[in-house]
Design a protein around this motif. Structure first.
Motif, mmCIF file in Angstrom:
data_model
loop_
_atom_site.group_PDB
_atom_site.id
_atom_site.type_symbol
_atom_site.label_atom_id
_atom_site.label_comp_id
_atom_site.label_asym_id
_atom_site.label_seq_id
_atom_site.Cartn_x
_atom_site.Cartn_y
_atom_site.Cartn_z
ATOM 1 N N UNK A 90 1.023 -1.066 -0.043
ATOM 2 C CA UNK A 90 -0.086 -0.066 -0.015
ATOM 3 C C UNK A 90 0.983 1.174 -0.208
ATOM 4 N N UNK A 91 1.931 1.276 0.822
ATOM 5 C CA UNK A 91 2.934 2.487 0.868
ATOM 6 C C UNK A 91 3.639 2.604 -0.556
ATOM 7 N N UNK A 92 4.079 1.509 -1.182
ATOM 8 C CA UNK A 92 4.486 1.770 -2.468
ATOM 9 C C UNK A 92 3.857 2.231 -3.640
ATOM 10 N N UNK A 93 2.614 1.523 -3.566
ATOM 11 C CA UNK A 93 1.568 1.766 -4.491
ATOM 12 C C UNK A 93 1.087 3.108 -4.499
ATOM 13 N N UNK A 94 0.726 3.701 -3.147
ATOM 14 C CA UNK A 94 0.305 4.908 -3.056
ATOM 15 C C UNK A 94 1.474 5.885 -3.520
ATOM 16 N N UNK A 95 2.755 5.564 -3.250
ATOM 17 C CA UNK A 95 3.636 6.534 -3.841
ATOM 18 C C UNK A 95 3.644 6.620 -5.039
ATOM 19 N N UNK A 96 3.469 5.562 -6.086
ATOM 20 C CA UNK A 96 3.560 5.471 -7.519
ATOM 21 C C UNK A 96 2.316 6.329 -7.846
ATOM 22 N N UNK A 97 1.106 6.053 -7.526
ATOM 23 C CA UNK A 97 0.109 6.871 -7.659
ATOM 24 C C UNK A 97 0.045 8.466 -7.598
ATOM 25 N N UNK A 98 0.605 8.705 -6.262
ATOM 26 C CA UNK A 98 0.888 10.299 -5.735
ATOM 27 C C UNK A 98 1.970 10.735 -6.929
ATOM 28 N N UNK A 99 2.889 10.134 -7.184
ATOM 29 C CA UNK A 99 3.786 10.861 -8.215
ATOM 30 C C UNK A 99 3.188 10.957 -9.548
ATOM 31 N N UNK A 100 2.236 9.891 -10.123
ATOM 32 C CA UNK A 100 1.830 10.233 -11.403
ATOM 33 C C UNK A 100 0.934 11.442 -11.355
ATOM 34 N N UNK A 101 0.378 11.810 -10.310
ATOM 35 C CA UNK A 101 -0.719 12.851 -10.203
ATOM 36 C C UNK A 101 0.277 14.149 -10.193
ATOM 37 N N UNK A 102 1.250 14.005 -9.303
ATOM 38 C CA UNK A 102 2.236 15.158 -9.244
ATOM 39 C C UNK A 102 2.861 15.543 -10.687
ATOM 40 N N UNK A 103 3.098 14.564 -11.424
ATOM 41 C CA UNK A 103 3.663 14.623 -12.666
ATOM 42 C C UNK A 103 2.579 15.445 -13.547
ATOM 43 N N UNK A 104 1.456 15.121 -13.275
ATOM 44 C CA UNK A 104 0.384 15.895 -14.129
ATOM 45 C C UNK A 104 0.167 17.172 -13.854
ATOM 46 N N UNK A 105 0.234 17.392 -12.501
ATOM 47 C CA UNK A 105 0.184 18.726 -11.904
ATOM 48 C C UNK A 105 1.346 19.494 -12.121
ATOM 49 N N UNK A 106 2.374 18.865 -12.168
ATOM 50 C CA UNK A 106 3.623 19.818 -12.386
ATOM 51 C C UNK A 106 3.637 20.218 -13.822
ATOM 52 N N UNK A 107 3.170 19.376 -14.674
ATOM 53 C CA UNK A 107 3.040 19.592 -16.331
ATOM 54 C C UNK A 107 2.103 20.978 -16.433
ATOM 55 N N UNK A 108 0.903 20.839 -15.821
ATOM 56 C CA UNK A 108 -0.537 22.023 -15.947
ATOM 57 C C UNK A 108 0.237 23.149 -15.116
ATOM 58 N N UNK A 109 0.869 23.075 -14.052
ATOM 59 C CA UNK A 109 1.376 24.161 -13.151
ATOM 60 C C UNK A 109 2.482 25.180 -14.049
ATOM 61 N N UNK A 150 8.553 -9.180 -10.105
ATOM 62 C CA UNK A 150 9.614 -8.408 -10.854
ATOM 63 C C UNK A 150 8.886 -7.266 -11.810
ATOM 64 N N UNK A 151 7.586 -7.478 -12.274
ATOM 65 C CA UNK A 151 6.787 -6.400 -12.799
ATOM 66 C C UNK A 151 6.463 -5.272 -11.884
ATOM 67 N N UNK A 152 5.927 -5.511 -10.687
ATOM 68 C CA UNK A 152 5.936 -4.538 -9.720
ATOM 69 C C UNK A 152 7.192 -3.795 -9.477
ATOM 70 N N UNK A 153 8.357 -4.529 -9.253
ATOM 71 C CA UNK A 153 9.378 -3.683 -9.085
ATOM 72 C C UNK A 153 9.820 -2.945 -10.208
ATOM 73 N N UNK A 154 9.694 -3.300 -11.447
ATOM 74 C CA UNK A 154 9.900 -2.502 -12.709
ATOM 75 C C UNK A 154 9.201 -1.285 -12.623
ATOM 76 N N UNK A 155 7.906 -1.487 -12.059
ATOM 77 C CA UNK A 155 6.754 -0.229 -12.217
ATOM 78 C C UNK A 155 7.536 1.097 -11.362
ATOM 79 N N UNK A 156 7.877 0.371 -10.016
ATOM 80 C CA UNK A 156 8.512 1.413 -9.049
ATOM 81 C C UNK A 156 9.697 1.904 -9.506
#
Length: 289
Positions: A90-109, A150-156
């Motif tokens: 949960x910790x890792x997947x939440x970090x991945x989702x958060x950064x995904x959203x921040x990447x978009x926010x960073x672009x719009x900002x 390994x697929x999860x590790x790759x995503x992170x």
């Protein structure tokens, strides 16, 4: 009558906009509650705002979405470092989702406003929170690797490698950092182990210029190209490796074998002579003559 209809339509549109903006505020408030934050309610509210055309183009919506998952990640991190029961997943997947959203926010900002001026509002906060989550990404990748996911590790690892491309990190030099290069190497290995050879090849090709585990990089590239029956690239990789590592017989032996197996004796002899010149003590070279 037309004026009344138009007025009603405008009022209806305004109510929708107000409702979705209220969802953004609701999501933020629920996620930031000091005691017992309502993450489920925050996710539901922000998802509604992200799905609506009136708010999904608003930088604040994406920033709050990143904030919601950042707080979920933070809550699990606090549990971890307090020796309480927590979920690394949960910790890792939440970090991945958060950064995904921040990447978009960073672009719009960083888009120009109506006057053509760029006035970012969230860059500092995005950078600070993203930096905090980098350890969560790596911990999750290590945990997934240990469990052979390994697929999860790759995503992170991939998400970690995207961070320097964000405007908030522009000029940080993070992509030149030793740890960044190590993670790129691990990302390549994880991608390969997860069956995503094409992604692994992209990373390994990029690693050629990073002076990290160079021998392994060239050997693994050769093996992956060979597994894909990409003769042009695996021969190219062998030849590059033979030049870069003249004292290592791995590359030149495989070049010789390639030309023998493809019925090209002249090329085989050319590389065989080079191999003997490089190391006259290797008895197996003379067996091919």
């Amino acid at each position: 009558m037309k004026k009344i209809t138009l007025l009603l339509a405008l009022m209806f549109t305004a109510s929708i906009v107000f409702s979705q903006k209220a969802n953004v505020s609701k999501a933020k408030n629920k996620a930031l509650m000091e005691e017992n934050p309502d993450f489920e309610g925050a996710i539901s509210a922000i998802n509604a705002a992200l799905a609506d055309s009136t708010t999904k183009r608003d930088v604040q919506t994406w920033h709050v979405a990143g904030l919601v998952y950042y707080k979920i990640q933070e809550a699990e991190s606090i549990k971890k470092y307090s020796a309480k029961s927590y979920s690394e997943k949960l910790r890792g997947e939440s970090a991945i989702k958060s950064i995904d959203y921040f990447i978009k926010a960073d672009e719009l900002d960083r888009l120009p406003d109506a006057k053509g001026k760029i006035k970012p509002k969230y860059q500092k906060d995005i950078k600070e929170k993203t930096k905090e989550m980098m350890s969560s990404l790596i911990d999750y990748a290590i945990d997934a690797w240990g469990a052979k996911r390994y697929a999860d590790a790759s995503v992170a690892f991939d998400k970690y490698l995207q961070i320097p491309q964000m405007g908030a990190f522009k000029g940080s030099g993070m992509e030149k950092d030793t740890n960044y290069v190590k993670i790129k190497y691990n990302a390549a290995i994880a991608a390969n182990l997860s069956g995503n050879t094409d992604k692994a090849i992209i990373y390994f090709e990029d690693l050629k210029d990073d002076n990290y585990e160079e021998l392994a990089v060239y050997q693994l590239l050769y093996e992956m190209y060979k597994a894909k029956n990409d003769t042009v690239n695996y021969v190219k990789t062998l030849k590059e490796g033979a030049v870069k590592f003249p004292n290592d017989p791995y590359f030149i032996q495989n070049i010789i074998n390639h030309y023998i197996n493809t019925d090209n004796p002249n090329e085989a002899i050319t590389y065989l002579n080079k191999a003997i010149e490089n190391d006259p003590s290797k008895a197996q070279f003379y067996l091919h003559r």
